[in-house]
Design an enzyme around this catalytic site. Sequence first.
Site, PDB file in Angstrom:
ATOM      1  N   ASP A 130       1.030  -0.772  -0.157  1.00  0.00           N
ATOM      2  CA  ASP A 130      -0.125   0.171  -0.339  1.00  0.00           C
ATOM      3  C   ASP A 130       0.897   1.446  -0.065  1.00  0.00           C
ATOM      4  O   ASP A 130       0.173   2.449  -0.582  1.00  0.00           O
ATOM      5  CB  ASP A 130      -1.494  -0.515   0.978  1.00  0.00           C
ATOM      6  N   CYS A 131       1.757   1.321   0.629  1.00  0.00           N
ATOM      7  CA  CYS A 131       2.870   2.141   1.094  1.00  0.00           C
ATOM      8  C   CYS A 131       4.076   2.317  -0.720  1.00  0.00           C
ATOM      9  O   CYS A 131       4.447   2.875  -0.601  1.00  0.00           O
ATOM     10  CB  CYS A 131       3.698   1.997   1.670  1.00  0.00           C
TER      11      CYS A 131
END
Lengths: 500, 128
Positions: A130-131
């Site tokens: 996600d990051c």
Amino acid sequence: MQEKSLSEINQRIRDGCARVVTAEEMPLIVDELGTAEAVREVDVVTTGTFGAMCSSGVFLNLGHSDPPIKIARAWLNKVEAYGGIAAVDLFLGATQPSENRGIEYGGAHVIEDLVSGRQIQVEAEGGVTDCYPQSDLETSLRLEDFNQATMVNPRNAYQRYNAATSTADRTLHTYMGTLLPKMGNVHYSGSGVLSPLSNDPSFQYIGVGTRIFLGGSQGFVIGPGTQHSPQSGFSTLMVTGDLKKMSPRYLRAATFHGYGPSLYVGIGIPIPVLNEKIAISTAVKDEDIPVPIIDYGIPRRDRPTVATVTYQDLKSGCVDINGREVPASPLSSFFMAREIAENLKDQVAKGEFLLTQAAEPLPRKGFAGPMKQTKESPNVGEVMSKEVVTAREDIEIDHAARLIVNGSFDHLPVVSAEGRLTGIVTAWDISKAVASGKAVRVSDIMTRKVQCARIDEPIELAARTLDTHSISALPVVDRENRVIGMITSDHLSRMLARRR
Amino acid sequence: MKLMLHVAPGIVRQPLIASVILETEALFNIERASIDAASGEIVIEVSPDKCQEVKRAFERRGVHVVMLENPVVRDEEECVHCGACVSICPTKTFRFENWRVVADSGKCIQCGACVAGCPQRALRLVLK
């Protein structure tokens, strides 16, 4: 005992009045003046070394891409760098070969290209999170484009290094260069009289945090290098420095034929003459430093020492090994080592290079033990066939043909009356002999220079012998050269098949 | 003076060297010879006064002859004067002079050992 403090010497360096000599000049001064007077006369002794230092590399920080990537694997000019450190930190090792040009181009060459201002191609693959949503990228970078390019070399500046020769009957290509057959030459490494650690073997000055000349810039000693072993005269240093400030003159990529890439690194350390003990240690001469000559013809970890000489003997260009004169030449550059020591002398004299108080001395005892191997590979004796048919050299060829047909191998070892190996005949040799119709006896057609294996050698060595000589079987002999078995490529492939 | 003889497959079976020696009465050494199915390469050392005569004698027999005036060249930028070439050269072409490697190219027989042995890839053979 005559003594001086480090701050006294540093003050003289700042004032531009420090008296600096190279480690090549120091022995003569101590010989002439004695140690007490030498401490009064000389403030700093500079050292230098320039040779292949395989255990070298660079931490590179690429900065974050947009969208960001968490790099797992990366290639710089097709040379893989380790990507398992955070998102965009890489470690590029000097000896890593490239994926497209093999050993002719490797990590060391990427380092040289960067230092020389050349652009390199970067390819990276990442794990998507996600990051860090980006999965792969390509870019072209120059040295200035990296946030940091920090050289960290785990093992550099060996105090001295074993010299190499080879008793093998073929030319060997090693990290000690080309070794000619039957002790045709000796190669050695290290700068002897100029070697930084040989001038301070008990670490009177050199320690954690010592400022050094590294690759043309100023770097630092991190601590003892890997395999640091001062108790046996093989101390090493772990060093660091800023690659962005280094010079391609003192960092040179190399390829050892048949071995791989390595990096020639220039290192020098100025040593303050604080007391008479340091005056004595910096007065070390080539003739004071013993160098064992190791036989690389024995492909094992514990290679035998064939002679022990000194750097003085080696630098004469010829050494005596058991009464034989063998030509010797270096792999490291004494010319460049001297240049580094002179360069440092100049920098110290001009007040551009200050000396440092170590945060901690280097350990006086280290470890360079063998690997603990929990999964040992079998020896030849455990895999070979013990039933081996041999022949005497005076038998006729049709007799030999029958022995091969009735036996289990295409190879027939030929032995003397005492059972000692004298030759070998293959099914192919016999076919050729029959086709030509000229030869009568086994002695007419046998190969007399036989490749063989020893019962106690690991099968990897037997496999390497088979591969090197493009053959498929080796007679196994005992210490008296008596044939006690046979090992073939079939044995090895069967064993590998069972393992899988 | 060193001469490199390139012998074409068609004439490789002829006693070229013997006949040139008989004709020119030149004394020469064979420094290196490699002959296979496709071609032959022979390096000979001849005294300077007989060199041209020997060269012409081989050429009349169909041999392509090259004078090896500068058989091995060094890239001065790449050389770090390590000396890896010094002890592996069979004819002692390289030596140290004040720890700089200097070459006496006239001794080279183009065996190529130094080219492979040079870690800096600074050496190259010419006129092959």
